[in-house]
Design a protein around this motif. Structure first.
Motif, PDB file in Angstrom:
ATOM      1  N   LYS A 242       0.826  -1.208   0.000  1.00  0.00           N
ATOM      2  CA  LYS A 242       0.000   0.000   0.000  1.00  0.00           C
ATOM      3  C   LYS A 242       0.861   1.260   0.000  1.00  0.00           C
ATOM      4  O   LYS A 242       0.394   2.356  -0.301  1.00  0.00           O
ATOM      5  CB  LYS A 242      -0.946   0.008   1.204  1.00  0.00           C
ATOM      6  N   SER A 243       2.147   1.105   0.361  1.00  0.00           N
ATOM      7  CA  SER A 243       3.049   2.262   0.341  1.00  0.00           C
ATOM      8  C   SER A 243       3.291   2.759  -1.086  1.00  0.00           C
ATOM      9  O   SER A 243       3.809   3.859  -1.274  1.00  0.00           O
ATOM     10  CB  SER A 243       4.390   1.902   0.991  1.00  0.00           C
ATOM     11  N   TYR A 244       2.912   1.943  -2.091  1.00  0.00           N
ATOM     12  CA  TYR A 244       3.064   2.368  -3.482  1.00  0.00           C
ATOM     13  C   TYR A 244       1.861   3.153  -3.977  1.00  0.00           C
ATOM     14  O   TYR A 244       1.840   3.598  -5.114  1.00  0.00           O
ATOM     15  CB  TYR A 244       3.303   1.152  -4.372  1.00  0.00           C
ATOM     16  N   GLY A 245       0.857   3.331  -3.108  1.00  0.00           N
ATOM     17  CA  GLY A 245      -0.282   4.156  -3.478  1.00  0.00           C
ATOM     18  C   GLY A 245      -1.579   3.377  -3.563  1.00  0.00           C
ATOM     19  O   GLY A 245      -1.625   2.160  -3.385  1.00  0.00           O
ATOM     20  N   ALA A 246      -2.662   4.118  -3.840  1.00  0.00           N
ATOM     21  CA  ALA A 246      -3.991   3.524  -3.926  1.00  0.00           C
ATOM     22  C   ALA A 246      -4.093   2.599  -5.138  1.00  0.00           C
ATOM     23  O   ALA A 246      -3.384   2.760  -6.130  1.00  0.00           O
ATOM     24  CB  ALA A 246      -5.035   4.630  -4.015  1.00  0.00           C
ATOM     25  N   ASN A 247      -5.009   1.623  -5.039  1.00  0.00           N
ATOM     26  CA  ASN A 247      -5.170   0.688  -6.150  1.00  0.00           C
ATOM     27  C   ASN A 247      -6.566   0.715  -6.767  1.00  0.00           C
ATOM     28  O   ASN A 247      -6.885  -0.117  -7.612  1.00  0.00           O
ATOM     29  CB  ASN A 247      -4.824  -0.740  -5.706  1.00  0.00           C
ATOM     30  N   ILE A 248      -7.408   1.671  -6.349  1.00  0.00           N
ATOM     31  CA  ILE A 248      -8.751   1.814  -6.911  1.00  0.00           C
ATOM     32  C   ILE A 248      -9.030   3.301  -7.111  1.00  0.00           C
ATOM     33  O   ILE A 248      -8.743   4.112  -6.229  1.00  0.00           O
ATOM     34  CB  ILE A 248      -9.813   1.195  -5.981  1.00  0.00           C
ATOM     35  N   ILE A 249      -9.599   3.652  -8.260  1.00  0.00           N
ATOM     36  CA  ILE A 249      -9.943   5.051  -8.538  1.00  0.00           C
ATOM     37  C   ILE A 249     -11.447   5.161  -8.775  1.00  0.00           C
ATOM     38  O   ILE A 249     -12.047   4.314  -9.450  1.00  0.00           O
ATOM     39  CB  ILE A 249      -9.146   5.596  -9.747  1.00  0.00           C
ATOM     40  N   VAL A 250     -12.049   6.184  -8.194  1.00  0.00           N
ATOM     41  CA  VAL A 250     -13.492   6.413  -8.282  1.00  0.00           C
ATOM     42  C   VAL A 250     -13.719   7.722  -9.023  1.00  0.00           C
ATOM     43  O   VAL A 250     -13.231   8.771  -8.602  1.00  0.00           O
ATOM     44  CB  VAL A 250     -14.123   6.496  -6.877  1.00  0.00           C
ATOM     45  N   LYS A 251     -14.493   7.660 -10.134  1.00  0.00           N
ATOM     46  CA  LYS A 251     -14.782   8.850 -10.933  1.00  0.00           C
ATOM     47  C   LYS A 251     -16.289   8.951 -11.190  1.00  0.00           C
ATOM     48  O   LYS A 251     -17.005   7.943 -11.119  1.00  0.00           O
ATOM     49  CB  LYS A 251     -14.039   8.788 -12.275  1.00  0.00           C
ATOM     50  N   PRO A 252     -16.774  10.156 -11.491  1.00  0.00           N
ATOM     51  CA  PRO A 252     -18.206  10.314 -11.795  1.00  0.00           C
ATOM     52  C   PRO A 252     -18.574   9.632 -13.107  1.00  0.00           C
ATOM     53  O   PRO A 252     -17.759   9.531 -14.025  1.00  0.00           O
ATOM     54  CB  PRO A 252     -18.381  11.834 -11.901  1.00  0.00           C
ATOM     55  N   SER A 253     -19.810   9.178 -13.180  1.00  0.00           N
ATOM     56  CA  SER A 253     -20.341   8.589 -14.410  1.00  0.00           C
ATOM     57  C   SER A 253     -21.804   8.987 -14.524  1.00  0.00           C
ATOM     58  O   SER A 253     -22.656   8.495 -13.787  1.00  0.00           O
ATOM     59  CB  SER A 253     -20.219   7.062 -14.388  1.00  0.00           C
ATOM     60  N   GLY A 254     -22.095   9.908 -15.421  1.00  0.00           N
ATOM     61  CA  GLY A 254     -23.466  10.382 -15.578  1.00  0.00           C
ATOM     62  C   GLY A 254     -23.838  11.511 -14.641  1.00  0.00           C
ATOM     63  O   GLY A 254     -24.940  12.046 -14.711  1.00  0.00           O
ATOM     64  N   VAL A 255     -22.928  11.858 -13.739  1.00  0.00           N
ATOM     65  CA  VAL A 255     -23.142  13.002 -12.845  1.00  0.00           C
ATOM     66  C   VAL A 255     -21.883  13.855 -12.881  1.00  0.00           C
ATOM     67  O   VAL A 255     -20.803  13.388 -13.252  1.00  0.00           O
ATOM     68  CB  VAL A 255     -23.438  12.560 -11.392  1.00  0.00           C
ATOM     69  N   ALA A 256     -22.023  15.114 -12.467  1.00  0.00           N
ATOM     70  CA  ALA A 256     -20.862  16.002 -12.488  1.00  0.00           C
ATOM     71  C   ALA A 256     -19.933  15.744 -11.317  1.00  0.00           C
ATOM     72  O   ALA A 256     -18.711  15.760 -11.464  1.00  0.00           O
ATOM     73  CB  ALA A 256     -21.333  17.462 -12.485  1.00  0.00           C
ATOM     74  N   LEU A 257     -20.508  15.486 -10.144  1.00  0.00           N
ATOM     75  CA  LEU A 257     -19.714  15.320  -8.936  1.00  0.00           C
ATOM     76  C   LEU A 257     -20.277  14.173  -8.099  1.00  0.00           C
ATOM     77  O   LEU A 257     -21.424  13.747  -8.274  1.00  0.00           O
ATOM     78  CB  LEU A 257     -19.724  16.617  -8.112  1.00  0.00           C
ATOM     79  N   LEU A 258     -19.455  13.673  -7.191  1.00  0.00           N
ATOM     80  CA  LEU A 258     -19.830  12.568  -6.319  1.00  0.00           C
ATOM     81  C   LEU A 258     -20.139  13.075  -4.913  1.00  0.00           C
ATOM     82  O   LEU A 258     -19.719  14.163  -4.523  1.00  0.00           O
ATOM     83  CB  LEU A 258     -18.699  11.543  -6.261  1.00  0.00           C
ATOM     84  N   SER A 259     -20.834  12.249  -4.141  1.00  0.00           N
ATOM     85  CA  SER A 259     -21.179  12.600  -2.772  1.00  0.00           C
ATOM     86  C   SER A 259     -20.058  12.199  -1.810  1.00  0.00           C
ATOM     87  O   SER A 259     -19.606  11.046  -1.823  1.00  0.00           O
ATOM     88  CB  SER A 259     -22.481  11.923  -2.351  1.00  0.00           C
ATOM     89  N   GLU A 260     -19.639  13.144  -0.990  1.00  0.00           N
ATOM     90  CA  GLU A 260     -18.626  12.850   0.027  1.00  0.00           C
ATOM     91  C   GLU A 260     -19.142  11.811   1.021  1.00  0.00           C
ATOM     92  O   GLU A 260     -18.396  10.942   1.472  1.00  0.00           O
ATOM     93  CB  GLU A 260     -18.243  14.139   0.743  1.00  0.00           C
ATOM     94  N   ASP A 261     -20.424  11.872   1.356  1.00  0.00           N
ATOM     95  CA  ASP A 261     -21.001  10.926   2.308  1.00  0.00           C
ATOM     96  C   ASP A 261     -20.956   9.496   1.785  1.00  0.00           C
ATOM     97  O   ASP A 261     -20.789   8.543   2.555  1.00  0.00           O
ATOM     98  CB  ASP A 261     -22.454  11.312   2.626  1.00  0.00           C
TER      99      ASP A 261
END
Length: 407
Positions: free
Chosen positions: A50-69
């Motif tokens: 995990k010291s090499y960084g995150a292994n999953i990326i989350v991006k919007p799809s069909g919306v402009a922004l995502l919910s922090e909650d």
């Protein structure tokens, strides 16, 4: 009767008995300790990687922004939530940043740095978790709405700004003054970045509770061909197996189900690197286990061969008084099995100590030594002694009774 036979063997052949026992103990110890290493190394190495960084990326799809909650819910609601070791959201905003030496057009990213989430008492996450490779001069900003910023090394050099100084940033058309709390360096794209507290960017830009994307760091099972398959091509049983295995693909799927309007994908370079490293290490350990078993079996076989040759007279006598080959064989197999059982018990104890030592020496925490490894230790020791006794016993049963009696 069997107890008297065993006592006689130990008394008359103490040297041979001890050599056989030591050989079997060595094999059982190595199998138990390496088996513990093999069963626990995925989680240990996965955490280290995990010291090499995150292994999953989350991006919007069909919306402009995502919910922090929704990102907070990832740590509390998905099946593999305990495998999630880091979640870092980002809210990007175009900005002109001005320092003592000039201005630069860039992106100011609001993020978490070391934020306590309301899901577990000791779960803190942010940039420090998902990008631990970043080195920093100074300190990270606080996870509040304070106007603070940490600058990448190259960006700070262009702006002529250092720790404790101020920069001006036009974030979303709103002029703001930011205090530089730290200068970070990675040798990568982060050296051109500017990170400020997420709450501050949300407040200035009027996008409270929203984020542009997120990085997730999860401890996962090494990817194999099954883990790479498209879930749409799986049967119901295959899908359940895939979904309930901590592949980076299945964890990503569960994150996508939780974060509304998102598309979630593994960071393939990181995921493939983890799978390759863990796969190679696992095969190396299995090879060492096999070699340890072979070496222990040969040592037992060599010792027992000498023992059988010394007992030719006893074997011949048993055959001469009517003992059938299976009865003669049963005596030697009971002896070998008893040695194997005792060696397995000793090997399990020594193997647990060795596994704990290896875990502490390499990873700082001991390996868990489960009940299945107790069974593995006993089985390995019995296998070593039984297989090792096979060739000597076969040679012993060929001893002619009449010829021995004449001798």
């Amino acid at each position: 009767m069997w107890l008297r036979i065993l006592k006689g063997v130990v008394y008359r052949n103490r040297g041979s008995f001890l050599l056989t026992l030591v050989s079997a103990v060595v094999g059982a110890t190595l199998v138990a300790s390496l088996g513990s290493l093999a069963s626990g190394i995925s989680a240990k190495i996965g955490s280290e990687l995990k010291s090499y960084g995150a292994n999953i990326i989350v991006k919007p799809s069909g919306v402009a922004l995502l919910s922090e909650d929704d990102l907070v819910a990832v740590k509390s609601s998905i099946f593999w939530r305990y495998n999630i070791v880091g979640v870092t959201p980002f809210l990007h905003s175009e900005a002109v940043i001005t320092g003592p030496a000039g201005s630069a057009q860039g992106v100011v990213s609001g993020t978490w740095f070391d934020k306590q989430l309301p899901v577990e008492s000791d779960f803190r996450t942010g940039l420090k978790t998902t990008a631990p490779y970043l080195s920093i001069e100074g300190t990270w900003p606080s996870d509040t709405d304070a106007p603070e910023v940490v600058l990448g090394r190259r960006l700070a050099t262009r702006l002529g700004s250092g720790v404790g100084q101020f920069v001006l940033a036009d974030i979303g058309g709103v002029p703001t003054t930011l205090t530089v709390t730290g200068v970070m360096e990675s040798g990568g794209v982060e050296d051109e970045a500017a990170y400020v507290p997420l709450a501050y960017v949300q407040s200035v830009s009027g996008r409270q509770g929203l984020v542009s994307q997120a990085l997730v760091s999860a401890v996962t099972t090494p990817l194999d061909d099954f883990g790479r398959r498209d879930p749409a091509t799986m049967t119901r049983r295959e899908y359940d197996k895939w979904y309930c295995t901590a592949y980076v693909t299945s964890v990503a799927k569960q994150v996508e189900e939780t974060v509304r309007g998102s598309t979630v994908r593994p960071v393939w370079k990181v995921a493939e690197a983890e799978g390759t490293v863990l796969g190679q290490l696992s095969w190396l350990i299995y090879a060492l286990v096999a070699l340890a078993m072979v070496a222990a079996t040969l040592a037992v076989s060599t010792t027992l061969m000498g023992n059988v040759m010394r007992r030719r007279g006893e074997i011949g006598l048993l055959k001469a008084i009517g003992g059938e080959p299976r009865q003669v064989a049963s005596i030697f197999l009971v002896e070998a099995g008893s040695v194997g059982l005792l060696a397995g018990l000793i090997g399990w104890g020594l193997g647990s100590l060795l596994a704990d030592y290896l875990g502490l020496a390499i990873f700082g925490t001991p390996f868990e030594f489960g009940g299945q490894l107790f069974v593995l230790s006993i089985a390995a020791s019995l296998l070593v002694t039984m297989v090792g006794a096979w060739v000597p016993l076969r040679e012993g049963l060929r001893v002619p009774a009449g010829e021995v009696m004449r001798g």
